[in-house]
Write a protein that holds these residues in place. Structure first.
Motif, PDB file in Angstrom:
ATOM      1  N   MET A  11       2.285   4.544  11.282  1.00 25.14           N
ATOM      2  CA  MET A  11       2.999   5.058  10.353  1.00 25.14           C
ATOM      3  C   MET A  11       1.915   4.991   9.181  1.00 25.14           C
ATOM      4  O   MET A  11       1.036   4.279   9.108  1.00 25.14           O
ATOM      5  CB  MET A  11       4.246   4.013   9.959  1.00 25.14           C
ATOM      6  N   TYR A  12       2.287   5.914   8.119  1.00 24.43           N
ATOM      7  CA  TYR A  12       1.373   5.842   6.734  1.00 24.43           C
ATOM      8  C   TYR A  12       2.419   5.091   5.844  1.00 24.43           C
ATOM      9  O   TYR A  12       3.561   5.258   5.919  1.00 24.43           O
ATOM     10  CB  TYR A  12       1.007   7.040   6.273  1.00 24.43           C
TER      11      TYR A  12
ATOM     12  N   ALA B 252      10.020   4.674   2.457  1.00 22.71           N
ATOM     13  CA  ALA B 252      10.389   4.797   3.693  1.00 22.71           C
ATOM     14  C   ALA B 252       8.810   5.190   4.529  1.00 22.71           C
ATOM     15  O   ALA B 252       8.284   6.339   4.116  1.00 22.71           O
ATOM     16  CB  ALA B 252      11.299   5.921   4.587  1.00 22.71           C
ATOM     17  N   PRO B 253       8.139   4.282   5.374  1.00 19.39           N
ATOM     18  CA  PRO B 253       6.895   4.777   5.979  1.00 19.39           C
ATOM     19  C   PRO B 253       7.183   5.999   6.619  1.00 19.39           C
ATOM     20  O   PRO B 253       8.095   6.433   7.308  1.00 19.39           O
ATOM     21  CB  PRO B 253       6.488   3.475   6.873  1.00 19.39           C
ATOM     22  N   ILE B 254       6.047   7.072   6.442  1.00 16.34           N
ATOM     23  CA  ILE B 254       5.833   8.528   7.388  1.00 16.34           C
ATOM     24  C   ILE B 254       5.201   8.271   8.790  1.00 16.34           C
ATOM     25  O   ILE B 254       4.054   7.641   8.730  1.00 16.34           O
ATOM     26  CB  ILE B 254       5.035   9.401   6.107  1.00 16.34           C
ATOM     27  N   LYS B 255       5.942   8.560   9.814  1.00 12.70           N
ATOM     28  CA  LYS B 255       5.556   8.344  11.142  1.00 12.70           C
ATOM     29  C   LYS B 255       4.257   9.620  11.440  1.00 12.70           C
ATOM     30  O   LYS B 255       4.297  10.753  10.876  1.00 12.70           O
ATOM     31  CB  LYS B 255       6.435   8.717  12.128  1.00 12.70           C
ATOM     32  N   THR B 256       3.346   9.172  12.358  1.00 13.70           N
ATOM     33  CA  THR B 256       2.131   9.800  12.491  1.00 13.70           C
ATOM     34  C   THR B 256       1.921   9.563  13.873  1.00 13.70           C
ATOM     35  O   THR B 256       2.265   8.397  14.398  1.00 13.70           O
ATOM     36  CB  THR B 256       0.943   9.618  11.511  1.00 13.70           C
ATOM     37  N   ASP B 257       0.989  10.472  14.699  1.00 14.97           N
ATOM     38  CA  ASP B 257       0.671  10.114  16.080  1.00 14.97           C
ATOM     39  C   ASP B 257      -0.798   9.422  16.208  1.00 14.97           C
ATOM     40  O   ASP B 257      -1.133   9.119  17.239  1.00 14.97           O
ATOM     41  CB  ASP B 257       0.690  11.404  16.843  1.00 14.97           C
TER      42      ASP B 257
ATOM     43  N   SER C  14       0.903  -1.074  -0.013  1.00 13.62           N
ATOM     44  CA  SER C  14       0.035   0.060   0.024  1.00 13.62           C
ATOM     45  C   SER C  14       1.016   1.257   0.025  1.00 13.62           C
ATOM     46  O   SER C  14       2.063   1.113   0.478  1.00 13.62           O
ATOM     47  CB  SER C  14      -0.896   0.079   1.118  1.00 13.62           C
ATOM     48  N   VAL C  15       0.295   2.290  -0.385  1.00 16.48           N
ATOM     49  CA  VAL C  15       1.105   3.688  -0.509  1.00 16.48           C
ATOM     50  C   VAL C  15      -0.090   4.793  -0.173  1.00 16.48           C
ATOM     51  O   VAL C  15      -1.131   4.786  -0.866  1.00 16.48           O
ATOM     52  CB  VAL C  15       1.801   4.046  -1.847  1.00 16.48           C
ATOM     53  N   ARG C  16       0.478   5.815   0.825  1.00 16.78           N
ATOM     54  CA  ARG C  16      -0.495   6.776   0.736  1.00 16.78           C
ATOM     55  C   ARG C  16       0.110   8.055  -0.027  1.00 16.78           C
ATOM     56  O   ARG C  16       1.210   8.306  -0.056  1.00 16.78           O
ATOM     57  CB  ARG C  16      -0.323   7.588   2.428  1.00 16.78           C
TER      58      ARG C  16
END
Length: 596
Positions: free
Chosen positions: A237-238, A243-248, A58-60
């Motif tokens: 992460m998204y 490289a996955p993108i970190k989120t809270d 998957s990809v955002r």
């Protein structure tokens, strides 16, 4: 939330699914040009070499249209039937799907299978005709085929070339306008469907989820409903191919990766539901069903001392593939190994290749078999995967074998050859439909046992590679089946036992003993190779003994001296034959297993 679009791409193998995903990622500038590569979402060497998708990715993506910002979650799916449990979970996480059809080849078997999964999930389907830059492309004919076979309106189908990038902007616009935004319920108890999981050596088991209700935040205590275990969310992460993108926080309607720090993927299996411990959901998103293996084969190391290495390799591979199941077994001929369950033939091929490549093992795989349902005379039912487990004939009431419902699309010129071939393989025709004047769709119910060996290769060869094939399991039926054993020098070779239809047993037995005759090394005594059903021998070949000139030392004198030496040799050979043991080379099995 109204600017989120969750969509998937469905297509037959080699219709340009991964290439189109690359173009969409490039158009949305999700990956920098310097790190962009072909099949950027396929991260296994085998996937890149074979041009197939094995693991869903998957990809955002972020995209701007008319000054407004949109989030596109592209959920890629494997195209092959062996991974259809992943396809169904991926499609359950979407609101729409892009149906990609090659404008030069037209609708193929897997196209139909995956479209029906999408229709079951009530998705908005956008027909996309790919490869329109090819000289052989015929978009109008393909549109007619889609309307005739699937019943989708193709008046506003989008024509693209994933290779050149033509039509990709129009496609992104159609995704935003035609695929609905997710229906969100932020106030309800949190529910998130796990539609993929894999193992990361630093972070542990990762779960890729689609949040339906509520939200998940970093530090929350969550419960995985299938195992009923409590875990803390260590990170969120998204997904991104580089490289996955970190989120809270992951809100309802979004797709993201949940890090729970687990040691095994079996704790976060595909199809399970995650909910919050403090405000628990009563029902999961969907009934959780574990992926059931359909094909079983024995895997044995060629070097017998590598058994523990094979066990470690399978343990590690299971971290990445929760659908893999295995248990130790022993064979008189091959030594110690494992009985491994696979989702299908491609899955078996991929697992064997990964074990050999990634863990540097040399393996022998026995003939693939299926699960049989044995109804015994005492009223009980026994499921067996290995022919050597079959109970004695006198205690069996009936044997049921699994059937598959198969779809074959072929040019009409090969129709006669295919029907003859399917009849030999005990196929039962359920449907025949002329899509166009020169292409026909066939539906057959075929015993799974008939397609596990070389069905696909033979189908391709009799149709010069033009036929496409897809199947799905459709239950068990009673069959007139018997167990065929191979004896070498009076001893059963358990690795070569197979279950066959009674009317094919004699011919199959003859073929096997003829092949074994070429393989079994000559001994000092004559070796009998026999095929048997129970105690009845149905075929036999002899491997002649090696000659030794015992009369060489005998010179002159009476003929009776020579005869005496020959009689002595004859008695010795007879004794040898009764107590002689044969060690078969393990390579012998590979050539025998390929006999049709």
């Amino acid at each position: 939330m109204s600017n989120i679009r969750n969509f998937s791409i469905i297509a037959h193998i080699d219709h340009g699914k991964s290439t189109l995903a690359d173009r969409i990622i490039t158009e949305c500038k999700a990956v920098e040009d310097r790190v962009m590569s072909n099949q950027v979402m396929d991260n296994m060497d085998i996937e890149k070499e074979r041009g197939i998708t094995i693991k869903a990715q998957s990809v955002r993506l972020n995209y701007e249209l008319n000054g407004e910002h949109y989030v596109l979650n592209l959920i890629d799916t494997p195209g092959h039937v062996d991974f259809s449990y992943e396809v169904s979970r991926s499609l359950a996480s979407c609101e729409g799907a892009l149906l990609i059809v090659d404008a030069s080849q037209g609708v193929q078997a897997q196209t139909i299978a995956n479209v029906f999964i999408a229709l079951e999930n009530d998705l908005e389907i956008i027909p996309v005709l790919n490869k329109i830059d090819l000289p052989a492309a015929n978009p109008e004919r393909v549109k007619d085929e889609i309307e005739h076979i699937i019943g989708l309106d193709c008046s506003d189908a989008i024509e693209v070339s994933a290779k050149t990038g033509q039509g990709v902007k129009e496609l992104l616009e159609a995704i935003i306008k035609r695929i609905p935004a997710p229906k969100v319920a932020p106030d309800k108890p949190t529910k998130a469907l796990i539609y993929d999981s894999w193992f990361d050596s630093y972070l542990g088991a990762l779960a890729l989820v689609r949040v339906y209700d509520g939200s998940i935040s970093k530090g929350d205590d969550v419960i995985v409903m299938g195992t009923n275990k409590k875990h803390e969310v260590l990170n969120l992460m998204y997904p991104n191919p580089v490289a996955p993108i970190k989120t809270d926080k992951i809100d309802s309607g979004e797709v993201g990766i949940v890090v729970l720090g687990l040691k095994t993927v079996s704790d976060v299996q595909v199809g399970d539901t995650i909910t919050l411990a403090k405000n628990r959901a009563l029902e999961p998103v969907d009934d959780f069903k574990e992926a059931k293996p359909f094909v079983f084969a024995g895997l044995y190391p060629i070097e017998t001392d590598k058994f523990e290495d094979l066990r470690d390799a399978l343990d590690k591979l299971k971290l990445n593939d929760s659908s893999l199941s295995y248990e130790p077994e022993t064979s008189v001929a091959l030594g110690f190994g494992f009985r491994v369950g696979f989702l299908g033939l491609l899955h078996m091929e991929v697992v064997k290749e990964r074990l050999e490549r990634e863990f540097d093992l040399d393996l022998i795989a026995t003939a693939p078999t299926v699960t049989y349902e044995i109804h015994l005379t005492d009223g009980s039912i026994k499921m067996i995967q290995n022919p050597s487990e079959l109970p004695p004939v006198n205690s069996i009431e009936s044997i049921k074998e699994p059937y598959v419902n198969s779809t074959i699309i072929t040019p009409t010129e090969f129709l006669g050859n295919i029907i003859t071939f399917l009849n030999i393989r005990r196929g039962i025709q359920t449907k025949m439909d002329y899509i166009t004047t020169d292409r026909v769709l066939l539906e057959y119910d075929i015993p799974m046992n008939e397609i596990v060996m070389d069905f696909y290769d033979r189908l391709k060869s009799i149709t010069k590679g033009y036929a496409s094939f897809d199947y799905e399991p459709c239950g068990y039926r009673v069959g007139d089946l018997v167990k065929l054993d191979i004896k070498v020098a009076g001893e059963n070779v358990d690795a070569l036992s197979i279950v066959v239809p009674r009317d094919k047993a004699v011919s199959k037995g003859r073929d096997l003993v003829k092949a074994m005759k070429e393989i079994v090394p000559r001994q000092l005594f004559e070796v009998a190779i026999q095929a048997s059903i129970g105690n009845k021998i149905i075929a036999r070949e002899n491997v002649k003994s090696m000659g030794k000139n015992v009369t060489a030392k005998c010179y002159g004198g009476d003929i009776s001296r020579k005869r005496k030496l020959l009689e002595k040799q004859k008695a010795g050979k007879k004794r040898m034959k009764s107590i002689g043991k044969i060690n078969l080379p393990s390579e012998a099995f590979l050539s025998v297993l390929k006999i049709d």
